[in-house]
Design an enzyme around this catalytic site. Structure first.
Site, PDB file in Angstrom:
ATOM      1  N   ILE A   1      -3.779  -6.623   9.421  1.00 45.29           N
ATOM      2  CA  ILE A   1      -2.918  -5.590   8.837  1.00 45.29           C
ATOM      3  C   ILE A   1      -3.693  -5.077   7.641  1.00 45.29           C
ATOM      4  O   ILE A   1      -3.868  -5.775   6.651  1.00 45.29           O
ATOM      5  CB  ILE A   1      -1.537  -6.148   8.476  1.00 45.29           C
ATOM      6  CG1 ILE A   1      -0.806  -6.556   9.771  1.00 45.29           C
ATOM      7  CG2 ILE A   1      -0.723  -5.117   7.704  1.00 45.29           C
ATOM      8  CD1 ILE A   1       0.545  -7.205   9.553  1.00 45.29           C
TER       9      ILE A   1
ATOM     10  N   THR B   1       0.829  -1.210   0.000  1.00 45.19           N
ATOM     11  CA  THR B   1       0.000   0.000   0.000  1.00 45.19           C
ATOM     12  C   THR B   1       0.858   1.254   0.000  1.00 45.19           C
ATOM     13  O   THR B   1       0.442   2.296  -0.518  1.00 45.19           O
ATOM     14  CB  THR B   1      -0.945  -0.010   1.215  1.00 45.19           C
ATOM     15  OG1 THR B   1      -1.636  -1.260   1.259  1.00 45.19           O
ATOM     16  CG2 THR B   1      -1.962   1.114   1.146  1.00 45.19           C
TER      17      THR B   1
ATOM     18  N   TYR C   1       4.954 -12.521   5.337  1.00 41.92           N
ATOM     19  CA  TYR C   1       3.795 -12.008   4.601  1.00 41.92           C
ATOM     20  C   TYR C   1       3.497 -12.971   3.456  1.00 41.92           C
ATOM     21  O   TYR C   1       4.305 -13.128   2.541  1.00 41.92           O
ATOM     22  CB  TYR C   1       4.101 -10.606   4.086  1.00 41.92           C
ATOM     23  CG  TYR C   1       3.001  -9.922   3.301  1.00 41.92           C
ATOM     24  CD1 TYR C   1       1.678 -10.368   3.312  1.00 41.92           C
ATOM     25  CD2 TYR C   1       3.284  -8.789   2.538  1.00 41.92           C
ATOM     26  CE1 TYR C   1       0.687  -9.730   2.596  1.00 41.92           C
ATOM     27  CE2 TYR C   1       2.300  -8.131   1.820  1.00 41.92           C
ATOM     28  CZ  TYR C   1       1.010  -8.604   1.846  1.00 41.92           C
ATOM     29  OH  TYR C   1       0.026  -7.960   1.129  1.00 41.92           O
TER      30      TYR C   1
ATOM     31  N   LYS D   1       1.396 -12.284   8.329  1.00 41.47           N
ATOM     32  CA  LYS D   1       0.272 -11.596   7.686  1.00 41.47           C
ATOM     33  C   LYS D   1      -0.241 -12.550   6.619  1.00 41.47           C
ATOM     34  O   LYS D   1       0.433 -12.797   5.617  1.00 41.47           O
ATOM     35  CB  LYS D   1       0.727 -10.271   7.074  1.00 41.47           C
ATOM     36  CG  LYS D   1      -0.373  -9.530   6.326  1.00 41.47           C
ATOM     37  CD  LYS D   1       0.151  -8.259   5.667  1.00 41.47           C
ATOM     38  CE  LYS D   1      -0.954  -7.559   4.871  1.00 41.47           C
ATOM     39  NZ  LYS D   1      -0.442  -6.352   4.162  1.00 41.47           N
TER      40      LYS D   1
END
Length: 294
Positions: A205, A44, A132, A160
């Site tokens: 998250i 992001t 992740y 995540k």
């Protein structure tokens, strides 16, 4: 490491420069909303298109601004283990509380390669490492058995999980209870965060919390406390906005949404481009319907 809701934050741009005035206001907005953690320079945050010098400046700025109030976690993933080690070491030298390391993309390592990748990174840094898993972007899925091998390394503290596979998440929750109960599992998908926490996960998250931080915090806190009726009500209210923020590639919609809230321009760096007219209409309406934009 935190339980609750952490924001995977945007990086505001002004032309081709980092917009630190808007970033300052945005971080204050996040902190004032009660967010439990901040992930800087993730997907992001457009990490692939910032320079090495900008990375250092952004990390230093965020760490100083947050001032220890919540964990600041830096995205340091790469498909080169040596490069990820370099980025991770730099992040800790600049004051990060942890690093978020996406699975290597494009070169598609085996499960043994994934384990050795995370092992090498963890052994090279003094602090917390978060795995992740987002196979839709990377082309590789780290399976629960490999995650739990990694979890036996002390400073690999959580994952995540953005596979979108609830059965895989459930298997991970089942296995970690036997191997390392304190190992954290956060949802990497806003639309599945409620379900993950209800199943025994530790939070989210979030992209959504860029624009609805207090509501996201409230939803996850309610679920963690066992108030499922309240958590479900907030989840369903926010659900259209969760979907709207992903009708084009993240972070295109959320960059437009934060622009509407007054946090800088909607500028993205190529190869990402601004939101389409249709996306703008859908995102704006969803924000208004959820009460985050008047």
């Amino acid at each position: 490491m935190f339980r609750g809701a952490a924001s995977a934050v945007i990086t505001p741009f002004k032309g081709n420069e980092i917009d630190y005035d808007s970033f300052d206001k945005f971080l204050k907005f996040q902190l004032d909303s009660g967010i439990n953690g901040l992930i800087v320079l993730g997907t992001t945050g457009e990490a692939p298109t910032v320079t090495s010098e900008e990375r250092r400046e952004i990390i230093s700025f965020a760490v100083k601004k947050v001032g220890g109030r919540v964990p600041v976690i830096i995205g340091t993933g790469s498909n080169s283990t040596a490069h990820s080690i370099e980025l991770s070491q730099e992040a800790f030298e600049l004051g990060a509380d942890g690093v978020l390391v996406v699975t290597p993309y494009y070169n598609k390592p085996t499960q043994e390669g994934l384990y050795r990748h995370y092992e090498a990174i963890a052994k090279s840094v003094p602090g917390h490492v978060i795995i992740y898993n987002v196979p839709g972007r990377t082309g590789i899925d780290i399976i629960p058995e490999t995650v739990l091998r990694c979890a036996q390394i002390e400073n690999i503290v959580g994952i995540k999980e953005a596979s979108g596979n609830q059965a895989q998440v459930d298997e991970l929750l089942r296995l970690k209870a036997k191997v390392r109960p304190e190992f954290k599992i956060w949802s990497g998908n806003d639309d599945q965060a409620f379900h993950l926490v209800c199943s025994g996960g530790d939070g989210v998250i979030s992209v959504l919390s860029n624009v609805a931080p207090s509501q996201t915090v409230e939803m996850i806190a309610a679920a963690l406390e066992g108030d499922l009726e309240k958590a479900r009500e907030i989840h369903l209210k926010l659900f259209p906005l969760m979907k709207a923020l992903f009708i084009e590639t993240n972070p295109i919609p959320v960059k437009f949404a934060t622009h509407l809230l007054g946090f800088g321009s909607e500028t993205l760096r190529l190869p990402l481009t601004e939101a389409s007219k249709r996306t703008r209409e859908v995102v704006k309406k969803a924000m208004q319907d959820c009460g985050v934009l008047r």
